[in-house]
Design a protein around this motif. Sequence first.
Motif, PDB file in Angstrom:
ATOM      1  N   MET A   1       0.847  -1.197   0.000  1.00  0.00           N
ATOM      2  CA  MET A   1       0.000   0.000   0.000  1.00  0.00           C
ATOM      3  C   MET A   1       0.883   1.249   0.000  1.00  0.00           C
ATOM      4  N   VAL A   2       0.562   2.210  -0.888  1.00  0.00           N
ATOM      5  CA  VAL A   2       1.316   3.444  -0.960  1.00  0.00           C
ATOM      6  C   VAL A   2       0.827   4.407   0.111  1.00  0.00           C
ATOM      7  N   SER A   3       1.765   4.983   0.857  1.00  0.00           N
ATOM      8  CA  SER A   3       1.366   5.901   1.920  1.00  0.00           C
ATOM      9  C   SER A   3       0.930   7.226   1.335  1.00  0.00           C
ATOM     10  N   PRO A   4      -0.046   7.900   1.984  1.00  0.00           N
ATOM     11  CA  PRO A   4      -0.477   9.206   1.492  1.00  0.00           C
ATOM     12  C   PRO A   4       0.617  10.236   1.733  1.00  0.00           C
ATOM     13  N   PRO A   5       0.668  11.302   0.937  1.00  0.00           N
ATOM     14  CA  PRO A   5       1.653  12.360   1.191  1.00  0.00           C
ATOM     15  C   PRO A   5       1.450  12.941   2.579  1.00  0.00           C
ATOM     16  N   ILE A   6       2.560  13.314   3.215  1.00  0.00           N
ATOM     17  CA  ILE A   6       2.483  13.853   4.569  1.00  0.00           C
ATOM     18  C   ILE A   6       1.634  15.117   4.606  1.00  0.00           C
ATOM     19  N   THR A   7       1.587  15.839   3.468  1.00  0.00           N
ATOM     20  CA  THR A   7       0.825  17.090   3.425  1.00  0.00           C
ATOM     21  C   THR A   7      -0.670  16.858   3.493  1.00  0.00           C
ATOM     22  N   GLU A   8      -1.129  15.612   3.257  1.00  0.00           N
ATOM     23  CA  GLU A   8      -2.566  15.336   3.329  1.00  0.00           C
ATOM     24  C   GLU A   8      -3.044  15.170   4.765  1.00  0.00           C
ATOM     25  N   LEU A   9      -2.130  15.061   5.711  1.00  0.00           N
ATOM     26  CA  LEU A   9      -2.512  14.928   7.116  1.00  0.00           C
ATOM     27  C   LEU A   9      -2.625  16.307   7.757  1.00  0.00           C
ATOM     28  N   THR A  10      -3.608  16.481   8.603  1.00  0.00           N
ATOM     29  CA  THR A  10      -3.717  17.730   9.347  1.00  0.00           C
ATOM     30  C   THR A  10      -2.577  17.805  10.351  1.00  0.00           C
ATOM     31  N   LEU A  11      -2.326  18.989  10.850  1.00  0.00           N
ATOM     32  CA  LEU A  11      -1.268  19.157  11.852  1.00  0.00           C
ATOM     33  C   LEU A  11      -1.537  18.286  13.069  1.00  0.00           C
ATOM     34  N   ARG A  12      -2.804  18.191  13.465  1.00  0.00           N
ATOM     35  CA  ARG A  12      -3.162  17.359  14.624  1.00  0.00           C
ATOM     36  C   ARG A  12      -2.883  15.889  14.329  1.00  0.00           C
ATOM     37  N   ALA A  13      -3.269  15.440  13.128  1.00  0.00           N
ATOM     38  CA  ALA A  13      -3.043  14.040  12.763  1.00  0.00           C
ATOM     39  C   ALA A  13      -1.551  13.726  12.677  1.00  0.00           C
ATOM     40  N   ARG A  14      -0.774  14.662  12.132  1.00  0.00           N
ATOM     41  CA  ARG A  14       0.675  14.441  12.046  1.00  0.00           C
ATOM     42  C   ARG A  14       1.289  14.274  13.429  1.00  0.00           C
ATOM     43  N   GLY A  60      -4.424   3.460   6.466  1.00  0.00           N
ATOM     44  CA  GLY A  60      -3.442   2.387   6.395  1.00  0.00           C
ATOM     45  C   GLY A  60      -2.127   2.695   7.083  1.00  0.00           C
ATOM     46  N   LEU A  61      -2.089   3.754   7.904  1.00  0.00           N
ATOM     47  CA  LEU A  61      -0.846   4.148   8.575  1.00  0.00           C
ATOM     48  C   LEU A  61      -0.705   3.501   9.949  1.00  0.00           C
ATOM     49  N   LEU A  62      -1.823   3.177  10.564  1.00  0.00           N
ATOM     50  CA  LEU A  62      -1.818   2.534  11.879  1.00  0.00           C
ATOM     51  C   LEU A  62      -2.662   1.272  11.825  1.00  0.00           C
ATOM     52  N   GLU A  75       3.703  -1.068   8.160  1.00  0.00           N
ATOM     53  CA  GLU A  75       4.918  -0.842   7.385  1.00  0.00           C
ATOM     54  C   GLU A  75       4.768   0.392   6.503  1.00  0.00           C
ATOM     55  N   THR A  76       3.552   0.630   6.016  1.00  0.00           N
ATOM     56  CA  THR A  76       3.288   1.841   5.243  1.00  0.00           C
ATOM     57  C   THR A  76       3.483   3.077   6.105  1.00  0.00           C
ATOM     58  N   GLY A  77       2.991   3.008   7.342  1.00  0.00           N
ATOM     59  CA  GLY A  77       3.158   4.123   8.263  1.00  0.00           C
ATOM     60  C   GLY A  77       4.619   4.361   8.613  1.00  0.00           C
ATOM     61  N   LEU A  78       5.369   3.283   8.812  1.00  0.00           N
ATOM     62  CA  LEU A  78       6.793   3.431   9.113  1.00  0.00           C
ATOM     63  C   LEU A  78       7.530   4.098   7.957  1.00  0.00           C
ATOM     64  N   ARG A  79       7.161   3.730   6.735  1.00  0.00           N
ATOM     65  CA  ARG A  79       7.809   4.355   5.580  1.00  0.00           C
ATOM     66  C   ARG A  79       7.520   5.844   5.534  1.00  0.00           C
ATOM     67  N   LEU A  80       6.269   6.229   5.794  1.00  0.00           N
ATOM     68  CA  LEU A  80       5.922   7.652   5.813  1.00  0.00           C
ATOM     69  C   LEU A  80       6.703   8.380   6.895  1.00  0.00           C
ATOM     70  N   PHE A  81       6.821   7.767   8.063  1.00  0.00           N
ATOM     71  CA  PHE A  81       7.549   8.385   9.176  1.00  0.00           C
ATOM     72  C   PHE A  81       9.022   8.549   8.827  1.00  0.00           C
ATOM     73  N   VAL A  82       9.641   7.488   8.311  1.00  0.00           N
ATOM     74  CA  VAL A  82      11.079   7.521   8.005  1.00  0.00           C
ATOM     75  C   VAL A  82      11.389   8.540   6.919  1.00  0.00           C
TER      76      VAL A  82
END
Length: 351
Positions: A1-14, A60-62, A75-82
């Motif tokens: 699964m491809v992770s969404p761009p970090i910019t699609e998350l709100t500041l609170r969600a990030r 799909g991040l958590l 694993e998708t979430g870890l990739r976005l974080f890294v």
Amino acid sequence: MVSPPITELTLRAREIFRRVVEDYLDSGQPVGSKTLAGRADLNLSPASIRSVLADLERLGLLAAPHTSAGRMPTETGLRLFVDGMMQVAEPSAQERAVIEAQLAAPGPIEQALEATSSILSDLSGAAGMVMVPHREVRVVQLNIVPLDPTRALVVLVDDAGHVENRLLDLPPGTGPAALQQASNYMNARLAGRTLREAVAAIEAEIRAGATALDEASRDLVERGLVTWSEDAARRRVLIVRGQANLLDESALSDIERVRSLLDDLENKQSIADLLDSAREANATRIFIGAENRLFALSGSSVIAAPYRDREGRVVGVLGVIGPTRLNYARVVPMVDFTARSLERSLGKRIG
């Protein structure tokens, strides 16, 4: 699964996502909304946090391993974080001193490579790996040392300072004179050539009957050709240390995953193939879980960096392997620093 761009998350969600990932990597345990709500700086109710966690799970991040068990990164979430959120922590002065001191110790290059693998294992808490890829070495010196009437030790020194020892079976009745003659002959034809070149030259001379060797010495050289031919086409060497680190307390709850990982490590050629893909990277590479088919079952991660000789040519790859909950922020810069330290060490040994 491809992770969404970090910019699609709100500041609170990030922020909540970052807290979940960092807490999980630190403890290895799922993180619940009550734990997050206890952070005064978040200033959010458990209900608000649960709503955000649910959104992150839908993306799909958590994931929740069990009902009411809290969330952990996929694993998708870890990739976005890294890739987009991780703030690396450079090795401490003490860690840098330990790495440099061990790699500065005098000795053959093999000793430095062994030390590198052990250092990475000790400091990361995972298994350390160093790959020495196949290369066309040029021989500087050869010595034949008799061990007993049936065996001799052949010692090769190449232009990079590597020392390799091989056992050679002796024909019956081989005397000191034959050993000396064979040694002189091989030294003259090996010196300055690659093993492949030397083997071809020796075979051509023997076929043409152009050698001045007596029968015993020629027999000895012909026996050695088999060994040298195998060496000329030998596979890459992978040094792995610290497998026991993979059997920590958290592994007991997921013993099948750890068993699968240990099986992966037994298949060194596959691991070497993976590390080889990091040879052309300009920076440290991170492989997370099923992103690589090799770890589809074990759910492991690899952090790897190439190392170079003093001419800037990539001569190998080093790294660590462990569960996906590796402390990436700490281990990534550690792997990179170790690679640079090994380069300096090899430059001094070769120079």
